[in-house]
Enzyme design. Structure first.
Site, mmCIF file in Angstrom:
data_model
loop_
_atom_site.group_PDB
_atom_site.id
_atom_site.type_symbol
_atom_site.label_atom_id
_atom_site.label_comp_id
_atom_site.label_asym_id
_atom_site.label_seq_id
_atom_site.Cartn_x
_atom_site.Cartn_y
_atom_site.Cartn_z
ATOM 1 N N ASP A 145 0.893 -1.152 0.000
ATOM 2 C CA ASP A 145 0.000 0.000 0.000
ATOM 3 C C ASP A 145 0.932 1.201 0.000
ATOM 4 O OD1 ASP A 145 -1.931 1.907 0.312
ATOM 5 O OD2 ASP A 145 -2.601 1.229 2.275
ATOM 6 N N CYS B 46 -3.519 5.283 -3.878
ATOM 7 C CA CYS B 46 -4.742 6.091 -3.960
ATOM 8 C C CYS B 46 -4.469 7.281 -4.866
ATOM 9 C CB CYS B 46 -5.245 6.509 -2.581
ATOM 10 S SG CYS B 46 -4.083 7.538 -1.675
#
Length: 135
Positions: A11, A64
């Site tokens: 991530d 993101c």
């Protein structure tokens, strides 16, 4: 730890462009230098994570961000540095793991799934599955 994991999830730190729908003021804080810094961090983390994936395992890269530099370009650069990894078609992974057809509204590139706020009503996300060769 060495190459012993079936799946390693990265991530990655990113510019956060995928959350601009909820935090539009954040785009004014983003500088060109921030992109370069994040990309260097992403590459370093990916390189470290690659050493943890066992043969036949997967490295899953997530941001993101909506920027191609942090997503598609980063994955392409990784596979150039690590010839033992290949990009898995996210649609096949989706069907296998979720059990439904992959969303047709998502980006058509096989390198990764890109969800965009305007199309999917979510924050922006990118996911790529990198498969390590078995030998």
């Amino acid at each position: 730890l060495g190459p012993r994991f079936d799946v390693v999830l990265v991530d990655a730190p990113c510019t956060g462009t995928g959350v601009w729908r909820r935090r539009p003021e954040a785009k004014w804080r983003l500088k060109e230098a921030n992109i370069a810094e994040r990309m260097a961090e992403q590459a370093q983390i990916l390189d470290q994570a690659a050493g943890l994936v066992k043969p036949g395992g997967e490295l899953i890269y997530v941001t993101c961000s909506l920027l191609p530099e942090e997503n598609f370009d980063q994955v392409a650069a990784f596979t150039e540095r690590h010839g033992g990894f290949a990009i898995a078609d996210w649609r096949d992974v989706w069907t296998e793991r979720i059990g439904t057809a992959a969303p047709s509204s998502a980006a058509s590139a096989t390198q990764g799934l890109l969800l965009a706020p305007g199309t999917h009503g979510t924050d922006g996300f990118f996911v790529s599955v990198l498969k390590k060769a078995t030998a």
